[in-house]
Design an enzyme around this catalytic site. Structure first.
Site, short mmCIF file in Angstrom:
data_model
loop_
_atom_site.label_atom_id
_atom_site.label_comp_id
_atom_site.label_asym_id
_atom_site.label_seq_id
_atom_site.Cartn_x
_atom_site.Cartn_y
_atom_site.Cartn_z
CD GLU A 133 -25.66 40.96 -1.08
OE1 GLU A 133 -26.23 42.02 -0.84
OE2 GLU A 133 -25.59 40.03 -0.24
CG ASP A 164 -28.49 37.28 0.86
OD1 ASP A 164 -28.73 38.34 0.26
OD2 ASP A 164 -28.68 37.15 2.10
C1 NOJ Z 1 -28.71 41.06 0.98
C2 NOJ Z 1 -30.04 41.11 0.30
O1 NOJ Z 1 -29.89 41.63 -0.98
C3 NOJ Z 1 -30.92 41.95 1.19
O2 NOJ Z 1 -32.12 42.29 0.56
C4 NOJ Z 1 -31.15 41.21 2.47
O3 NOJ Z 1 -31.91 42.02 3.36
C5 NOJ Z 1 -29.83 40.87 3.16
N1 NOJ Z 1 -28.86 40.36 2.23
C6 NOJ Z 1 -30.03 39.84 4.22
O4 NOJ Z 1 -30.32 38.60 3.63
#
Ligand code: NOJ
Length: 585
Positions: free
Chosen positions: A309, A239
């Site tokens: 991500e 993440d």
């Molecule tokens: C990316 C995640 O996919 C999302 O759902 C989340 O709110 C944010 N990062 C913060 O962790």
């Protein structure tokens, strides 16, 4: 096929072949291995809250997933990625973790995880879990200890605490805004009851950012990685993998207008977006962290993976995340954000293949996830809709659902013909649209609250999915409870209403995945086919010819070529609007 990961360190897996790929910008050639599973895998994202609820409390859970894994086997995917199921106060649907090494009782227990993992492996499905290293929950004991320990302490140095500006520290340390809206700093009350330091939270105020320049933080996360690797996971989706290091001195910065939420959008080469300039995204220092993680993963058997991500642009920069000694994959958000438009798609595909192959990595392809408007809706929206803003009844440019579904089927049919690895998001195989008409009082995304309802946020793509059309909650939960309400029309989209029905979206996905495997498209090489009008995108991948019509004019199909499948009816010999066909080349 049965998969099993164990705890032992090992030599590279048998069957891997060394491949030399081209050098990035004239540098040394990149040596890579060509047969690892993740280079071609179709990875299915499970959003545990909304997949299947065995306990009946209206929130999906791990036993629910285990009970439904057979249907994913039937679908033909290679791996699942589970969004967070760890101990959490659920202020951001589990992306606010209070214990990285335990399961939240909402979702079950570690034993439930082990059973789910074992069943998945029995079915030949690999398991990727979500790691949230940029921030924890404010309820994490590490943060609670930091609050108690006071300014200047080792505990405070785990997070980004700073003194405020102004005569009495009453102003935040800089002007940064939270991705979810509002300021990115919150002031705390010190133990003596006086207003004290501020802490940084790029997301919700309940998600304090770690200080990744602190060795202590790095060591904790190495232990967390080991914990899950030892439990047999096949990898991690990481993440906010572009946000963990902030620019020295935390300089003020104002995002360009209409930035998308997770990092300002992932625009094509040359376009200025927030992710290219923000002092908290894509800082050089993040790469050391991933090198250390990669070294750790390399000591484990079984091709364990890291997938970033990273909402970063341009794509040539995303490729830095997947250099040989860093992560294995990065989500291709530039592809996700591309409109349904042949020239734009061709450009982003070319840029993707060039950028990723320059570092010996596969490209990934993705159209939907739990943060974006579902592509069965998004591809037909007629107004600007920055990522993360979501759609609701008052949004501009609300689409014609039939056009959206037709485009989504065509877009997926094209995506699954591309070489590399693809991600699909639960429910897209049913053709689920974004739920636009959620009642305000049902909405739960922090974005909705932090912007006072100005942005609808991401609830519309997170509604529990339908399994059986005539069961309570369409089979999601035996009690009929669902944490977000399901639209009545979803009865027709339930899995049992589509299974075995020719022409259904579910059968389209099943056929796509079977043919993709049969023709080894993930491993293939594509070549553009020229000569079509500007609205058409055409290419071969091995012996498969793919033609996608993003325009409105019908296109003649090549005479005599065998049709393998099509996203909409092509029996008249022409490719209608918003349709993709696979033919024998
Ligand atoms: C990316 C995640 O996919 C999302 O759902 C989340 O709110 C944010 N990062 C913060 O962790």
């Amino acid at each position: 096929m049965t998969l099993e990961n164990d705890q032992s360190a090992a030599a590279p897996s048998a069957g891997q072949s060394a491949v030399l790929s081209t050098a990035p910008e004239g540098g040394d050639p990149v040596v890579t291995t060509g047969s690892e599973w993740w280079r071609t895998a179709v990875i299915y994202q499970i959003y545990p809250r909304s997949f299947a609820d065995a306990s009946g409390d209206g929130i999906g859970d791990l036993p629910g997933i285990t009970a439904r894994l057979d249907s994913l086997g039937q679908l033909g995917i290679d791996a699942i990625w589970l969004s967070p199921f760890f101990t959490s106060p659920q202020r951001d649907a589990g992306y606010d973790v209070a214990d990285y090494c335990d399961v939240d009782p909402l979702f079950g227990s570690l034993a439930d995880f082990d059973r789910m993992r074992a069943k998945a492996h029995e079915l030949g499905i690999r398991v990727i879990v979500d790691l949230v290293p940029n921030h924890s929950s404010d309820q994490h004991v590490w943060f609670q200890e930091a609050l108690a320990a006071g300014p200047g302490s080792d505990e405070r140095r785990r997070y980004m605490f700073r003194d405020g500006l102004g005569a009495n520290g009453e102003l935040p340390p800089n002007n940064w805004e939270s991705v979810f809206g509002g300021p990115a700093w919150t002031r705390i009350e010190e133990a003596d009851g006086e207003p004290g330091q501020w802490y940084l939270h790029l997301f919700d105020s309940t998600q304090p950012d770690f200080d990744w320049t602190n060795r202590w933080v790095r060591d904790q996360f190495l232990d967390i990685l080991r914990f899950w690797l030892d439990r047999g996971v096949d990898g991690f989706r990481v993440d906010v993998a572009h946000g963990m290091i902030k620019a020295e001195g935390l300089p003020d910065w104002t995002p360009p207008a209409a930035s998308g939420s997770m990092g300002g959008g992932a625009g094509p080469e040359g376009e200025e977006t927030a992710s290219a300039t923000a002092p908290y995204w894509a800082q050089e220092g993040v790469h050391d962290i991933y090198r250390e993680w990669r070294s750790l993963l390399n000591t484990y058997e079984g091709d364990r993976v890291l997938c970033a991500e990273a909402w970063v642009d341009p794509l040539s920069k995303v490729a830095l995340w997947v250099r040989q000694d860093e992560m294995h994959q990065a989500f291709n958000f530039a592809y996700l954000e591309s409109p349904w438009d042949a020239p734009a798609l061709r450009t982003v595909i070319d840029q993707s293949l060039e950028a990723f192959s320059s570092v010996g990595a596969p490209s990934t392809w993705v159209l939907s996830n739990h943060d974006v408007v579902r592509h069965a809706t998004r591809l037909a929206v007629t107004a600007e809709n920055p990522q993360g803003h979501g759609l609701g009844p008052t949004s501009a440019g609300l689409p014609d659902p039939a056009v959206g579904l037709r485009r989504a089927r065509a877009a997926t049919t094209m995506m699954l013909a591309l070489p590399g690895s693809s991600y699909i998001y639960q429910g897209e195989e049913l053709g689920l649209p974004e739920v636009i008409h959620l009642p305000d009082e049902a909405r739960q995304d922090p974005t909705w609250f932090r912007t006072d309802g100005e942005r609808y946020g991401r609830d519309g793509c997170r509604v529990p999915i339908p399994w059986e059309s005539d069961k309570p909650a369409f089979g999601f939960s035996q009690t009929g409870d669902t944490w977000l309400p399901q639209p009545a029309e979803w009865a027709d989209l339930a899995r049992d209403a589509q299974l075995g029905v020719p022409g259904s979206t579910l059968e389209l996905y099943r056929t796509l995945l079977a043919l993709r495997a049969e023709h080894r498209l993930g491993l293939g090489t594509m070549q553009w086919v020229e000569g079509y009008s500007g609205d058409v995108i055409a290419f071969t991948n091995g012996h498969v010819l793919v033609i996608a019509n993003t325009g409105t004019e019908a296109v003649e199909l090549p005479a005599g070529a065998e049709i393998l499948l099509a996203s909409s009816d092509v029996s008249s010999g022409v490719l209608g609007a918003d349709t993709t066909v696979w033919m024998k080349a």
